[in-house]
Design a protein around this motif. Structure first.
Motif, PDB file in Angstrom:
ATOM      1  N   PHE A 231      79.275  50.790 -37.913  1.00  0.00           N
ATOM      2  CA  PHE A 231      80.247  50.560 -36.848  1.00  0.00           C
ATOM      3  C   PHE A 231      81.612  50.379 -37.495  1.00  0.00           C
ATOM      4  O   PHE A 231      81.728  50.262 -38.721  1.00  0.00           O
ATOM      5  N   GLY A 232      82.625  50.369 -36.674  1.00  0.00           N
ATOM      6  CA  GLY A 232      83.967  50.097 -37.170  1.00  0.00           C
ATOM      7  C   GLY A 232      84.534  48.877 -36.477  1.00  0.00           C
ATOM      8  O   GLY A 232      83.960  48.364 -35.511  1.00  0.00           O
ATOM      9  N   THR A 233      85.655  48.419 -36.984  1.00  0.00           N
ATOM     10  CA  THR A 233      86.385  47.361 -36.286  1.00  0.00           C
ATOM     11  C   THR A 233      87.833  47.786 -36.143  1.00  0.00           C
ATOM     12  O   THR A 233      88.437  48.328 -37.074  1.00  0.00           O
ATOM     13  N   ASP A 234      88.384  47.562 -34.955  1.00  0.00           N
ATOM     14  CA  ASP A 234      89.761  47.916 -34.647  1.00  0.00           C
ATOM     15  C   ASP A 234      90.580  46.632 -34.530  1.00  0.00           C
ATOM     16  O   ASP A 234      90.180  45.591 -35.053  1.00  0.00           O
ATOM     17  N   MET A 235      91.679  46.683 -33.817  1.00  0.00           N
ATOM     18  CA  MET A 235      92.645  45.591 -33.871  1.00  0.00           C
ATOM     19  C   MET A 235      92.381  44.446 -32.890  1.00  0.00           C
ATOM     20  O   MET A 235      92.990  43.391 -33.012  1.00  0.00           O
ATOM     21  N   GLU A 236      91.526  44.633 -31.896  1.00  0.00           N
ATOM     22  CA  GLU A 236      91.209  43.528 -30.986  1.00  0.00           C
ATOM     23  C   GLU A 236      90.155  42.651 -31.649  1.00  0.00           C
ATOM     24  O   GLU A 236      88.951  42.831 -31.441  1.00  0.00           O
ATOM     25  N   LEU A 237      90.601  41.719 -32.425  1.00  0.00           N
ATOM     26  CA  LEU A 237      89.758  40.980 -33.355  1.00  0.00           C
ATOM     27  C   LEU A 237      88.553  40.346 -32.666  1.00  0.00           C
ATOM     28  O   LEU A 237      87.407  40.529 -33.088  1.00  0.00           O
ATOM     29  N   LEU A 238      88.775  39.594 -31.593  1.00  0.00           N
ATOM     30  CA  LEU A 238      87.674  38.890 -30.931  1.00  0.00           C
ATOM     31  C   LEU A 238      86.731  39.873 -30.243  1.00  0.00           C
ATOM     32  O   LEU A 238      85.505  39.694 -30.273  1.00  0.00           O
ATOM     33  N   LYS A 239      87.271  40.911 -29.638  1.00  0.00           N
ATOM     34  CA  LYS A 239      86.426  41.896 -28.970  1.00  0.00           C
ATOM     35  C   LYS A 239      85.547  42.637 -29.974  1.00  0.00           C
ATOM     36  O   LYS A 239      84.372  42.912 -29.710  1.00  0.00           O
ATOM     37  N   GLU A 240      86.111  42.957 -31.122  1.00  0.00           N
ATOM     38  CA  GLU A 240      85.326  43.670 -32.142  1.00  0.00           C
ATOM     39  C   GLU A 240      84.215  42.780 -32.700  1.00  0.00           C
ATOM     40  O   GLU A 240      83.104  43.248 -32.946  1.00  0.00           O
ATOM     41  N   ALA A 241      84.510  41.501 -32.899  1.00  0.00           N
ATOM     42  CA  ALA A 241      83.462  40.577 -33.341  1.00  0.00           C
ATOM     43  C   ALA A 241      82.365  40.461 -32.286  1.00  0.00           C
ATOM     44  O   ALA A 241      81.167  40.455 -32.598  1.00  0.00           O
ATOM     45  N   ALA A 242      82.766  40.389 -31.014  1.00  0.00           N
ATOM     46  CA  ALA A 242      81.784  40.313 -29.927  1.00  0.00           C
ATOM     47  C   ALA A 242      80.957  41.587 -29.849  1.00  0.00           C
ATOM     48  O   ALA A 242      79.758  41.545 -29.521  1.00  0.00           O
ATOM     49  N   LYS A 243      81.574  42.728 -30.127  1.00  0.00           N
ATOM     50  CA  LYS A 243      80.866  44.015 -30.069  1.00  0.00           C
ATOM     51  C   LYS A 243      79.654  44.027 -30.987  1.00  0.00           C
ATOM     52  O   LYS A 243      78.581  44.531 -30.614  1.00  0.00           O
ATOM     53  N   LEU A 244      79.781  43.481 -32.191  1.00  0.00           N
ATOM     54  CA  LEU A 244      78.650  43.459 -33.113  1.00  0.00           C
ATOM     55  C   LEU A 244      77.535  42.557 -32.595  1.00  0.00           C
ATOM     56  O   LEU A 244      76.349  42.824 -32.817  1.00  0.00           O
ATOM     57  N   ARG A 245      77.890  41.486 -31.881  1.00  0.00           N
ATOM     58  CA  ARG A 245      76.861  40.643 -31.260  1.00  0.00           C
ATOM     59  C   ARG A 245      76.110  41.422 -30.178  1.00  0.00           C
ATOM     60  O   ARG A 245      74.883  41.342 -30.066  1.00  0.00           O
ATOM     61  N   VAL A 246      76.855  42.187 -29.394  1.00  0.00           N
ATOM     62  CA  VAL A 246      76.227  43.004 -28.346  1.00  0.00           C
ATOM     63  C   VAL A 246      75.290  44.031 -28.972  1.00  0.00           C
ATOM     64  O   VAL A 246      74.162  44.239 -28.499  1.00  0.00           O
ATOM     65  N   ALA A 247      75.762  44.688 -30.030  1.00  0.00           N
ATOM     66  CA  ALA A 247      74.940  45.725 -30.673  1.00  0.00           C
ATOM     67  C   ALA A 247      73.624  45.147 -31.176  1.00  0.00           C
ATOM     68  O   ALA A 247      72.554  45.743 -30.985  1.00  0.00           O
ATOM     69  N   ARG A 248      73.678  43.983 -31.813  1.00  0.00           N
ATOM     70  CA  ARG A 248      72.450  43.374 -32.322  1.00  0.00           C
ATOM     71  C   ARG A 248      71.498  43.006 -31.189  1.00  0.00           C
ATOM     72  O   ARG A 248      70.286  43.236 -31.271  1.00  0.00           O
ATOM     73  N   ARG A 249      72.048  42.412 -30.136  1.00  0.00           N
ATOM     74  CA  ARG A 249      71.207  41.991 -29.015  1.00  0.00           C
ATOM     75  C   ARG A 249      70.550  43.197 -28.342  1.00  0.00           C
ATOM     76  O   ARG A 249      69.333  43.213 -28.113  1.00  0.00           O
TER      77      ARG A 249
END
Length: 486
Positions: free
Chosen positions: A228-246
């Motif tokens: 995966f990648g991470t872009d500039m919306e720091l909190l949203k990108e961190a949350a995205k990885l939580r969603v992916a794992r779940r």
């Protein structure tokens, strides 16, 4: 509600101790024109404290072209290292014991050929191939969807990717045979939710292919890794990885019947996004990459590549590569981010983002399933069209960006350490067409797993162009050898 680190569905992290007992792998992508210069860069990065190697290849290598092929002219060494045969790859790893370092290969269409070369290089170093550690990208669905660096048609390309997965499951216990990618779709224009959905949809395609070969989904999924990648919306990108794992854990349990935690834990490499960089005021890219790296760490990545400030215009120079690596080391050692197992756990903002993103991911997955799955969505062009529409909505970098050419001082800064690419074709010594290539051609035509024949041909010093030609779907037709017919 936030989960518990190390417990299903792993949204809070796949390890109960997070980074408090083991940091993420710091794996900076490198591949510089020749095997010798790439070897020097690898040793430089290892001396600087890098903990895993990541190898980038030039376009001819990615497309199965020998460096003296007419179509390779002007591209040799342009985007990574040029590899014609196993001796080139051996020179890349000269003095680097392959049983002591993890290697990631950023290679897809020619992943079977590079895997065969990696195995032979290990043998010739005196290393048991079963001791090799690392990851092959080997992700052909995202190539057809986003990057377009493919050689064969989609079914043939996926078949060879499955050959690699099958061989690694049987013979290479420490190698991840595929790195399922959502990040490339994101770089092409997808949003965060579609990035996750593309990866999860691709998982289903690879698992269907492997279960048709007689393997259990659980056995195969335990060997998957992700990008995966991470872009500039720091909190949203961190949350995205939580969603992916779940979502991955839930789908592996509910859709594929997995019970082994290894098959339900999403292990990911995160790359900060090159599309977020600008060539104007290039030092600003250090800040952009740092923000994205922090998002990856807060999101719980297992491995991280940070883009260099000069990456908007060139393969990273030594200064850019060092700063990118130091960025990771500063985050790990000079901040408190690695002192807490789940620093974002319990945040109402994160929980809201997880809920919103999760619903968007579910909707994308429903639409993909309704259209017959990822391969069919790619074949019809529907998914690529959706990504194109989203791409127009992303403004890209804005601060310090002007619609003018870079100034002379910016050019000097960007190009100060740039190596001269090989660029033009270089001569290759070819193996005379013989039994090794005949066997490979026969196995490819008969639908057998090509890896054993590939390894045999690589030992005999077949070039990447010869290997790819022997594996073409049409190569088994007629009576003439491709080489003698020229």
């Amino acid at each position: 509600m936030a989960g518990v680190p190390g417990q299903f569905p792993y949204d809070a992290g796949i390890h109960p101790t997070g980074y408090t007992s083991r940091l993420w792998t710091m794996r900076q992508l490198a591949g510089l024109q020749s095997a010798t210069s790439t070897n020097e860069r690898f040793k430089y990065l290892l001396d600087m404290g890098e903990t895993g190697l990541s190898l980038a290849f030039d376009l001819p290598t990615q497309l199965g072209l020998d460096p003296d092929a007419p179509l390779a002219d002007g591209e040799v060494g342009g985007t990574g290292v040029s590899i014609a045969d196993v001796d080139d790859l051996g020179a890349v790893f000269a003095g680097i014991p392959l049983d002591q370092v993890s290697v990631s290969f950023t290679i897809n269409a020619t992943a079977p050929m590079l895997l065969a070369m990696w195995i032979v290089v290990a043998e010739e170093q005196g290393v048991d191939p079963a001791e090799l550690r690392g990851t092959l990208q080997n992700e052909m669905l995202k190539e057809f969807l986003a990057r377009k660096a493919f050689i064969y048609d989609l079914p043939t390309s996926v078949r060879y990717a499955l050959d690699v997965i099958e061989y690694c499951v049987r013979e290479l216990p420490r190698v991840n045979p595929v790195s399922v990618s959502g990040g490339h779709a994101r770089e092409a224009g997808a949003d965060a939710a579609l990035e996750v959905a593309c990866a999860l949809g691709s998982v289903d395609e690879y698992l269907r292919g492997m279960t048709e070969r007689g393997y259990s989904a659980q056995e195969v999924a335990a060997r998957f890794s992700f990008i995966f990648g991470t872009d500039m919306e720091l909190l949203k990108e961190a949350a995205k990885l939580r969603v992916a794992r779940r979502r991955y854990a839930e789908r592996m349990r509910d859709r594929w019947g997995a019970t082994d935690p290894r098959a339900m834990k999403l292990r990911t490499q995160v790359n900060t996004f090159g599309s977020a960089l600008a060539y104007q005021e290039p030092l600003n890219n250090i800040v952009r990459a740092t923000v994205q790296a922090i998002a990856a760490v807060l999101g719980g990545t297992q491995s991280l590549h940070v883009c260099s400030f000069d990456e908007a215009v060139q393969t990273p120079g030594p200064l850019g590569a060092r700063i990118a690596l130091r960025t990771q080391q500063i985050i790990a050692e000079e901040t408190d981010l690695a002192r807490y197992v789940d620093p974002l756990g319990g945040s109402l903002v994160i929980e809201q983002l997880v809920e919103e993103l999760g619903a968007e991911v579910d909707e994308w997955l429903r639409r993909i399933d309704d259209r017959g799955g990822m391969a069919e969505c790619i074949r019809t062009g529907w998914l690529e069209g959706e990504i194109d529409e989203l791409a127009y909505q992303d403004p890209g970098p804005t601060v310090g960006v002007r619609h003018t050419a870079p100034s002379d001082s910016e050019r000097r800064l960007l190009l100060a350490e740039r190596h001269t690419a090989l660029g033009s074709r270089r001569d290759v010594k070819r193996l005379p067409w013989g039994p090794e290539l005949d066997r490979l051609r026969a196995d490819a035509a008969a639908g057998r797993n090509v890896m054993p024949a590939l390894i045999e041909a690589v030992r005999a010093r077949a070039t990447i162009g010869q290997l790819c030609e022997a594996m073409r779907p049409s190569a088994g037709q007629g009576t003439e050898n491709p080489r003698t017919a020229e």
